[in-house]
Scaffold this motif. Structure first.
Motif, PDB file in Angstrom:
ATOM      1  N   ASP A 315       0.827  -1.211   0.000  1.00  0.00           N
ATOM      2  CA  ASP A 315       0.000   0.000   0.000  1.00  0.00           C
ATOM      3  C   ASP A 315       0.861   1.260   0.000  1.00  0.00           C
ATOM      4  O   ASP A 315       0.487   2.269  -0.598  1.00  0.00           O
ATOM      5  CB  ASP A 315      -0.924  -0.002   1.216  1.00  0.00           C
ATOM      6  N   ALA A 316       2.008   1.199   0.695  1.00  0.00           N
ATOM      7  CA  ALA A 316       2.902   2.358   0.728  1.00  0.00           C
ATOM      8  C   ALA A 316       3.452   2.662  -0.662  1.00  0.00           C
ATOM      9  O   ALA A 316       3.541   3.821  -1.070  1.00  0.00           O
ATOM     10  CB  ALA A 316       4.041   2.115   1.715  1.00  0.00           C
ATOM     11  N   PHE A 317       3.807   1.614  -1.408  1.00  0.00           N
ATOM     12  CA  PHE A 317       4.262   1.807  -2.785  1.00  0.00           C
ATOM     13  C   PHE A 317       3.130   2.399  -3.637  1.00  0.00           C
ATOM     14  O   PHE A 317       3.331   3.352  -4.386  1.00  0.00           O
ATOM     15  CB  PHE A 317       4.722   0.481  -3.391  1.00  0.00           C
ATOM     16  N   LEU A 318       1.944   1.813  -3.534  1.00  0.00           N
ATOM     17  CA  LEU A 318       0.823   2.262  -4.352  1.00  0.00           C
ATOM     18  C   LEU A 318       0.417   3.693  -4.033  1.00  0.00           C
ATOM     19  O   LEU A 318       0.037   4.449  -4.930  1.00  0.00           O
ATOM     20  CB  LEU A 318      -0.369   1.327  -4.149  1.00  0.00           C
ATOM     21  N   SER A 319       0.502   4.079  -2.770  1.00  0.00           N
ATOM     22  CA  SER A 319       0.100   5.439  -2.394  1.00  0.00           C
ATOM     23  C   SER A 319       1.009   6.482  -3.017  1.00  0.00           C
ATOM     24  O   SER A 319       0.602   7.637  -3.216  1.00  0.00           O
ATOM     25  CB  SER A 319       0.102   5.580  -0.871  1.00  0.00           C
ATOM     26  N   GLN A 320       2.252   6.092  -3.321  1.00  0.00           N
ATOM     27  CA  GLN A 320       3.191   7.003  -3.974  1.00  0.00           C
ATOM     28  C   GLN A 320       3.301   6.733  -5.472  1.00  0.00           C
ATOM     29  O   GLN A 320       4.184   7.270  -6.132  1.00  0.00           O
ATOM     30  CB  GLN A 320       4.572   6.888  -3.322  1.00  0.00           C
ATOM     31  N   GLU A 321       2.391   5.867  -5.977  1.00  0.00           N
ATOM     32  CA  GLU A 321       2.355   5.515  -7.395  1.00  0.00           C
ATOM     33  C   GLU A 321       3.700   4.970  -7.871  1.00  0.00           C
ATOM     34  O   GLU A 321       4.201   5.324  -8.942  1.00  0.00           O
ATOM     35  CB  GLU A 321       1.926   6.727  -8.241  1.00  0.00           C
ATOM     36  N   LEU A 322       4.278   4.091  -7.056  1.00  0.00           N
ATOM     37  CA  LEU A 322       5.558   3.472  -7.370  1.00  0.00           C
ATOM     38  C   LEU A 322       5.367   1.993  -7.664  1.00  0.00           C
ATOM     39  O   LEU A 322       4.506   1.336  -7.060  1.00  0.00           O
ATOM     40  CB  LEU A 322       6.529   3.629  -6.189  1.00  0.00           C
ATOM     41  N   LEU A 323       6.155   1.458  -8.573  1.00  0.00           N
ATOM     42  CA  LEU A 323       6.146   0.029  -8.832  1.00  0.00           C
ATOM     43  C   LEU A 323       6.875  -0.698  -7.713  1.00  0.00           C
ATOM     44  O   LEU A 323       7.759  -0.151  -7.073  1.00  0.00           O
ATOM     45  CB  LEU A 323       6.817  -0.267 -10.176  1.00  0.00           C
ATOM     46  N   TYR A 324       6.492  -1.941  -7.504  1.00  0.00           N
ATOM     47  CA  TYR A 324       7.166  -2.743  -6.483  1.00  0.00           C
ATOM     48  C   TYR A 324       7.365  -4.149  -7.014  1.00  0.00           C
ATOM     49  O   TYR A 324       6.748  -4.555  -8.001  1.00  0.00           O
ATOM     50  CB  TYR A 324       6.353  -2.775  -5.191  1.00  0.00           C
ATOM     51  N   THR A 325       8.216  -4.887  -6.362  1.00  0.00           N
ATOM     52  CA  THR A 325       8.402  -6.306  -6.659  1.00  0.00           C
ATOM     53  C   THR A 325       8.054  -7.097  -5.415  1.00  0.00           C
ATOM     54  O   THR A 325       8.082  -6.571  -4.295  1.00  0.00           O
ATOM     55  CB  THR A 325       9.851  -6.615  -7.072  1.00  0.00           C
ATOM     56  N   GLU A 326       7.750  -8.374  -5.611  1.00  0.00           N
ATOM     57  CA  GLU A 326       7.457  -9.222  -4.456  1.00  0.00           C
ATOM     58  C   GLU A 326       8.681  -9.341  -3.560  1.00  0.00           C
ATOM     59  O   GLU A 326       8.571  -9.439  -2.330  1.00  0.00           O
ATOM     60  CB  GLU A 326       7.009 -10.608  -4.940  1.00  0.00           C
ATOM     61  N   GLU A 327       9.869  -9.338  -4.172  1.00  0.00           N
ATOM     62  CA  GLU A 327      11.100  -9.399  -3.383  1.00  0.00           C
ATOM     63  C   GLU A 327      11.251  -8.172  -2.494  1.00  0.00           C
ATOM     64  O   GLU A 327      11.680  -8.262  -1.334  1.00  0.00           O
ATOM     65  CB  GLU A 327      12.314  -9.513  -4.308  1.00  0.00           C
ATOM     66  N   ALA A 328      10.864  -6.991  -3.014  1.00  0.00           N
ATOM     67  CA  ALA A 328      10.949  -5.765  -2.223  1.00  0.00           C
ATOM     68  C   ALA A 328      10.009  -5.829  -1.024  1.00  0.00           C
ATOM     69  O   ALA A 328      10.370  -5.436   0.091  1.00  0.00           O
ATOM     70  CB  ALA A 328      10.635  -4.547  -3.089  1.00  0.00           C
TER      71      ALA A 328
END
Length: 363
Positions: A315-328
């Motif tokens: 959710d923190a990644f999505l709130s900043q409109e950033l891509l994420y990986t499962e590893e992250a």
């Protein structure tokens, strides 16, 4: 209920189209609740669409909320004012189910009690909820959700007041001044607003005389006295008091083979209330709030597990409109400290500081 300016018709129609995307059988509709715990690249051919389902689900709730508000304004003869007030609970329901992780018990209890209270034509008592649990489990998060869904300006609304015990009432020698200011603010806010929300953070640190000063505002009002009060008032008390008992009970239930989602209020409430009353570190349990049963519900917030921390990171990644990986997500979740030492089951900080930790994974 405070509401924003009227929404144009085209905006309402666009939001309704988003809602259609969420209906079962619509193109691209899926029944799962988001990214699963698997390696990056597996089942994710288009990283740019990460979190799309969560965003559409939230947009769908907003579209339903705005449609309810829009219909009340276009066809007022078919819509009572109380119905407009209840429209805010649609967004609250979505937020509690989509954005709040690991708190099925608190989410269900809060939604049911708030909705039931708003449905009362003329309540003679404030709704009083006391949130208990470890730091980072969502107490402040839920308080903010309530403000955002019930008021146009959220926590900045003139009808919402937030008090932090150690910040607003730091010196016991000034307790008489604090009492005068506090009761004055409550009275002025209730006279100004039809519906009010008062939030007390670090409630276990409130001075006994301040707790006593709240009694007239929490108890039942005689009809002749209640006329001067706002129609609806909600008090939230946020506290870490009783968190160890909650964690202990949850751990015992999980060890006994219970699923987390099977834990009910009956499993936790008796020991939680007993711990609050028996506490010698706080005046809260010995105050009129507890002794005179002025608190409607003690709401337990469960300790968060590894899987919930991963969802908070997502959710923190999505709130900043950033891509994420499962590893992250895994790496961020592994940064947290887990207790007890043997089981390593609960995050000692809940989801606190997650938004800061994602900075380590930015390019």
């Amino acid at each position: 209920m405070l509401r924003g300016p009227r929404r144009p018709l085209w905006l309402c129609l666009c939001l309704c189209l988003l809602l259609l995307l969420l209906l079962p059988g619509a193109p691209g509709h899926r029944g799962d609740a988001g990214p699963r715990n698997k390696k990056a690249g597996s089942g994710r051919p288009w990283p740019a669409f990460q979190g799309l389902q969560e965003r559409l689900r939230a947009a769908g709730a907003l579209s339903r909320r705005y449609w309810a508000l829009f219909s009340c304004r276009v066809w007022p003869e078919n819509c009572e004012e109380d119905e407009e007030a209840l429209a805010g609970t649609l967004g609250l329901k979505s937020d509690l189910s989509v954005r709040l992780h690991g708190q099925h018990l608190a989410g269900e209890l809060i939604l049911r009690t708030v909705r039931g209270y708003l449905e009362l034509p003329r309540p003679d008592k404030a709704l009083v909820l006391s949130f208990h649990g470890w730091s980072g489990t969502g107490k402040n998060f839920v308080a903010r959700m309530l403000a955002e869904n019930l008021y146009r300006d959220g926590l900045r609304s003139d009808c919402v007041k937030v008090f932090i015990a150690t910040f607003h009432f730091p010196h016991p020698k000034f307790v008489d001044l604090y009492k005068e200011r506090l009761t004055g603010q409550i009275r002025e806010t209730q006279e100004r607003c039809r519906q009010t929300l008062f939030i007390f953070d670090e409630a276990e640190k409130l001075h006994p005389e301040l707790l006593e000063a709240l009694r007239p505002h929490l108890g039942r009002q005689a009809p002749e006295n209640y006329k001067a009060q706002s129609l609806r008032t909600i008090f939230l008390f946020l506290s870490n008091l009783g968190s160890n008992i909650i964690n202990e009970e949850v751990l015992n239930l999980l060890k006994a083979g219970w699923l987390r989602e099977e834990i009910t209020l009956e499993h936790l409430e008796p020991r939680l209330q007993a711990q609050i009353v028996e506490s010698t570190d706080s005046a809260f349990g010995h105050s009129c709030l507890v002794k005179e049963n002025l608190i409607d519900f003690f709401v337990p917030f469960l300790p968060l597990e590894y899987r919930h921390v991963r969802l908070c990171a997502r959710d923190a990644f999505l709130s900043q409109e950033l891509l994420y990986t499962e590893e992250a997500l895994d790496e961020i979740a592994k940064m947290m400290v887990y207790v007890p030492k043997e089981e390593q089951l609960f995050s000692s900080q809940g989801c606190k500081s997650i938004s800061q930790r994602i900075n380590y994974f930015l390019p």
